[in-house]
Design an enzyme around this catalytic site. Structure first.
Site, mmCIF file in Angstrom:
data_model
loop_
_atom_site.group_PDB
_atom_site.id
_atom_site.type_symbol
_atom_site.label_atom_id
_atom_site.label_comp_id
_atom_site.label_asym_id
_atom_site.label_seq_id
_atom_site.Cartn_x
_atom_site.Cartn_y
_atom_site.Cartn_z
ATOM 1 N N LYS A 105 -13.229 -10.936 -11.120
ATOM 2 C CA LYS A 105 -12.287 -11.962 -11.565
ATOM 3 C C LYS A 105 -11.621 -11.564 -12.878
ATOM 4 C CE LYS A 105 -14.958 -15.619 -9.306
ATOM 5 N NZ LYS A 105 -15.885 -16.760 -9.504
ATOM 6 N N LYS A 155 -11.540 -12.232 -4.382
ATOM 7 C CA LYS A 155 -11.433 -11.591 -5.697
ATOM 8 C C LYS A 155 -11.787 -10.109 -5.663
ATOM 9 C CE LYS A 155 -15.696 -13.783 -5.707
ATOM 10 N NZ LYS A 155 -16.031 -15.080 -5.066
ATOM 11 N N GLY A 197 -27.163 -24.225 -2.231
ATOM 12 C CA GLY A 197 -25.995 -23.540 -1.713
ATOM 13 C C GLY A 197 -25.108 -22.930 -2.781
#
Length: 409
Positions: free
Chosen positions: A204, A104, A186
């Site tokens: 984005k 992105k 994570g």
């Protein structure tokens, strides 16, 4: 049967997800494309590292070995950062390869140049995976753009920030503690700045702006605010008002100008974002014919993002955004100083008389719901040191005013 040859650039979370997905869904792709899909080369950072990769695939840390292969149908890029990803894809297009990217940041900067180059070379460009993980927002907008005029796009575009806000509310823990949990699971990187400061969502949003409106706003004019200032106490007080903090990216075409922002926003039960929790993403699109639609789903992770890449591959059509009918509008400077919005004010000591300010409802502990221009809001804040202001979605005020105005602390 002929073979569709693919080079995979990057073997991190997304890159490995693409590799595993092609392994598991190879037969289905073959039926769709009429060709057997074969990964012939993978670019890695450290080729000495042990990986579960088929022995007949070229695994290299040298891009020149890949670009010099006699034929690559698709170059799939899953590298972090603007460079060398942009240079690699540009060279791939110039050589005649179709390209798909999940990057992105790179695409927010260089998407237009790659799109024009791909159109000139007659190759396809896929970038579904740059926004929303497994949510098919790019293909949806491409379909809507054929007839509909897009008015507004709003969304929760970063799963890490959404997870943190959800955990802070549900477990009543402070930001630092929840961030540590996100890192352990994570969901957040060791350096989580891009996620929690709004940079990831901003990139984005710029990708969506270019597709929906034909251009991006001036980046310096876009208000970008992260979630690091949101406290557990503010979340608990908002909850008593039947509101939730959500990190919302928004871009809107209104009165001949584009208005964009990334910031924490208060939403109510009527909002499509109210129940979007954890690492989920959601995007709401408002268009002139279809009205409002919302897409919701997993916003991050190995297989949701890999799914977006694989769907781009399955489309396998030589289409660019220019060919898809993306509207072209002249970029203009943003000036939202006079436009009124709704705000929740905390710790107001002094009401300010100003025709641009409507003091709608007072709540306990010196809280107010107001409707005000930015200029009027700044006057309030100047005269009330220590007052905090949080934007409230206008749609929520209109639909839930009775519930909100009767809520009590």
């Amino acid at each position: 049967m002929s073979v569709l040859k693919i080079a995979l650039l990057g073997f991190g979370t997304v890159g490995e997800g693409v590799y595993r997905s092609i392994e598991s869904h190879g037969e289905r792709l073959e039926k769709i494309l009429g060709k057997r899909v074969e990964i012939v080369a993978i670019l890695v950072r450290n080729k000495q590292k042990q990986r579960k990769i088929s022995g007949n695939i070229l695994v290299t840390d040298n891009f020149e070995e890949i670009i010099n292969l006699p034929h690559i149908d698709y170059m799939i890029e899953a590298i972090v950062g603007r460079e060398p990803a942009f240079t690699y894809l540009k060279r791939a297009v110039e050589k005649g390869s179709n390209i798909i990217t999940a990057n992105k940041e790179m695409f927010a900067y260089h998407g237009e140049e790659l799109s024009l180059l791909a159109a000139d070379k007659g190759v396809s460009l896929g970038y579904e995976a740059t926004v929303g993980g497994g949510i098919p927002i790019i293909q949806t907008l491409r379909q809507l753009l054929k007839v509909n005029n897009i008015k507004k796009i709003k969304g929760i575009l970063n799963g890490t920030s959404n997870f943190i806000l959800t955990e802070m509310r549900e477990k009543k823990e402070p930001f630092a503690s929840v961030l540590k949990t996100a890192q352990e699971k994570g969901y957040a990187e060791a350096d989580p700045g891009n996620d929690v400061e709004g940079t990831d969502a901003f990139y984005k949003l710029m990708v969506l702006s270019k597709l929906a409106f034909g251009f991006q706003p001036e980046w310096k004019d876009v208000h970008v605010e992260g979630i690091t200032s949101i406290t557990r106490e503010w979340i608990e007080e908002a909850d008593l008002l039947h509101l939730k903090f959500k990190h919302i990216a928004s871009v809107e075409w209104k009165d001949g100008k584009v208005i964009a922002s990334v910031q924490p926003v208060l939403v109510g039960k009527s909002s499509p974002f109210y129940d979007v929790e954890g690492v989920e993403n959601a995007v709401s699109i408002e268009a002139d014919l279809v009205g409002s639609i919302t897409l919701r789903g997993p916003g991050a992770g190995m297989f949701p993002t890999a799914s977006a890449v694989i769907e781009d591959l399955a489309q396998s059509r030589h289409q660019t955004d220019r060919e898809a009918g993306s509207p072209i509008r002249d970029s203009v400077d943003q000036d939202s100083q006079k436009e009124a919005s709704y705000w929740l004010l905390d710790r107001v000591k002094k009401k300010v008389a100003d025709p641009s300010i409507e003091w709608l409802q007072q709540h306990p502990n010196n809280k107010w719901i107001i409707k005000s221009s930015v200029k009027g809001l700044n006057r309030i804040l100047d005269q009330n040191p220590g007052t905090e202001a949080f934007p409230v979605l206008a749609e929520m005020i209109e639909k839930e005013s009775s519930d909100l105005f009767t809520a009590s602390l």
